[in-house]
Design a protein around this motif. Structure first.
Motif, PDB file in Angstrom:
ATOM      1  N   UNK A  44       0.832  -1.203   0.000  1.00  0.00           N
ATOM      2  CA  UNK A  44       0.000   0.000   0.000  1.00  0.00           C
ATOM      3  C   UNK A  44       0.868   1.255   0.000  1.00  0.00           C
ATOM      4  N   UNK A  45       1.915   1.261   0.827  1.00  0.00           N
ATOM      5  CA  UNK A  45       2.800   2.426   0.944  1.00  0.00           C
ATOM      6  C   UNK A  45       3.554   2.687  -0.351  1.00  0.00           C
ATOM      7  N   UNK A  46       3.995   1.620  -1.002  1.00  0.00           N
ATOM      8  CA  UNK A  46       4.689   1.770  -2.283  1.00  0.00           C
ATOM      9  C   UNK A  46       3.778   2.393  -3.336  1.00  0.00           C
ATOM     10  N   UNK A  47       2.535   1.922  -3.388  1.00  0.00           N
ATOM     11  CA  UNK A  47       1.592   2.449  -4.380  1.00  0.00           C
ATOM     12  C   UNK A  47       1.334   3.926  -4.140  1.00  0.00           C
ATOM     13  N   UNK A  51       2.992   6.813  -6.556  1.00  0.00           N
ATOM     14  CA  UNK A  51       1.966   7.431  -7.404  1.00  0.00           C
ATOM     15  C   UNK A  51       2.088   8.946  -7.368  1.00  0.00           C
ATOM     16  N   UNK A  52       2.246   9.511  -6.181  1.00  0.00           N
ATOM     17  CA  UNK A  52       2.396  10.950  -6.062  1.00  0.00           C
ATOM     18  C   UNK A  52       3.629  11.455  -6.776  1.00  0.00           C
ATOM     19  N   UNK A  55       3.221  11.025 -10.667  1.00  0.00           N
ATOM     20  CA  UNK A  55       2.235  11.967 -11.191  1.00  0.00           C
ATOM     21  C   UNK A  55       2.817  13.377 -11.264  1.00  0.00           C
ATOM     22  N   UNK A  56       3.516  13.808 -10.213  1.00  0.00           N
ATOM     23  CA  UNK A  56       4.089  15.149 -10.215  1.00  0.00           C
ATOM     24  C   UNK A  56       5.164  15.282 -11.279  1.00  0.00           C
ATOM     25  N   UNK A  57       5.878  14.194 -11.578  1.00  0.00           N
ATOM     26  CA  UNK A  57       6.869  14.226 -12.649  1.00  0.00           C
ATOM     27  C   UNK A  57       6.200  14.397 -14.003  1.00  0.00           C
ATOM     28  N   UNK A 161      12.090  10.673  -4.139  1.00  0.00           N
ATOM     29  CA  UNK A 161      10.853  11.098  -3.500  1.00  0.00           C
ATOM     30  C   UNK A 161       9.913   9.920  -3.287  1.00  0.00           C
ATOM     31  N   UNK A 162       9.856   9.007  -4.257  1.00  0.00           N
ATOM     32  CA  UNK A 162       9.008   7.835  -4.111  1.00  0.00           C
ATOM     33  C   UNK A 162       9.425   6.960  -2.937  1.00  0.00           C
ATOM     34  N   UNK A 163      10.736   6.793  -2.763  1.00  0.00           N
ATOM     35  CA  UNK A 163      11.239   5.971  -1.651  1.00  0.00           C
ATOM     36  C   UNK A 163      10.905   6.613  -0.306  1.00  0.00           C
TER      37      UNK A 163
END
Length: 292
Positions: A44-47, A51-52, A55-57, A161-163
């Motif tokens: 769940x945390x990875x998704x 995703x944020x 998407x911002x990229x 940022x994703x990590x």
């Protein structure tokens, strides 16, 4: 600084909104139906985290145009625009990337590069930069921005940022579950209650700020690399040193009002932790040391 803060702010906003929506849809109840399911929580945390960031990229280029009012040069209308386009073309060919869009926006001295892909990026400069710097200095700044694109800095920032987002989401829910169980539960019901939801929201904000410190540290390292990249593209570091010296004596362009609450500053003090750029003197010293 504008492109990095916009990336971080958009990403965090998407992450928080997704967390709230998924909570309303009952995902948090699923994660804690029989005690906290750490394996499912990590997925769940990875998704949510990536995703944020992704998407911002993907929207970074249109958002940068919108927030700064940058106008892409479709057909040069004067000698300055022609020189800008030709210079970016020359630098991008040397860097081995596709020709970026070139734009100008109204404002104090500043410049940025953004975009999800190396071969379809955007390089923009302000009118203040063009008015207050020599062409050699502007060329060095353009080299710096092209180097950002060639180095894949926006993709690197997305991964970082994703990590950190993943850990923010994960740890916030672990803490939220622990607080809910310790202080709010009145029975054996393992479903998340108000204590869980409030704690998660507060922790996501607090951990998000802490994560921004890590992201901004990586961003500062990218700036050193982009400075060195400009020196390599131009054949020596002196133009970039001159450009940095000039910029150090100018008032930098302000962030758009939509980004004004960033808290990111190059001033001394704790704000340095949230600065996306190293101090000018450090960047100049790094270039001089590299030339020895």
């Amino acid at each position: 600084m504008k492109r990095i803060f916009l990336f971080i702010a958009t990403n965090l906003a998407v992450m928080v909104v997704m967390s709230v929506v998924l909570s309303l849809l009952g995902v948090n109840r699923f994660l804690t139906a029989n005690g906290l399911n750490l394996g499912m929580l990590m997925v769940f945390s990875l998704v949510v985290g990536f995703t944020g960031a992704i998407f911002s990229l993907l929207i970074s280029k249109p958002m940068a145009k919108w927030s700064t009012g940058a106008q892409v040069i479709q057909a040069p209308s004067n000698s300055t625009e022609l020189w800008l386009v030709n210079t970016v073309k020359m630098l991008s060919e040397r860097a081995g990337i596709g020709m970026p869009e070139v734009a100008i926006y109204q404002g104090a001295p500043n410049a940025f590069a953004t975009g999800a892909f190396k071969d379809s990026a955007l390089v923009a400069v302000s009118t203040g930069l063009l008015e207050n710097m020599t062409r050699e200095e502007v060329e060095a700044v353009l080299g710096h921005e092209v180097a950002h694109v060639a180095n894949g800095d926006m993709i690197t920032m997305t991964l970082i940022q994703g990590v950190v987002n993943t850990f923010v989401v994960f740890l916030a829910r672990v803490v939220g579950y622990a607080v809910d169980q310790a202080f709010f539960k009145k029975n054996d019901d393992d479903r998340p209650g108000i204590g869980y939801m409030l704690t998660v929201l507060v922790c996501e904000i607090l951990f998000g700020f802490a994560a921004s410190i890590i992201v901004c540290w990586f961003s500062r390292q990218r700036e050193f690399r982009a400075d060195a990249g400009s020196a390599k593209l131009l054949g020596n570091g002196q133009p970039m040193i001159n450009a940095l010296s000039r910029l150090g004596g100018l008032v930098p362009g302000e962030l758009p009002k939509s980004m004004a609450a960033s808290g990111i500053s190059d001033k001394a003090g704790i704000a340095e932790l949230f600065s996306t750029h190293p101090p000018m003197e450090q960047r100049i010293a790094a270039l001089r040391n590299a030339g020895k």
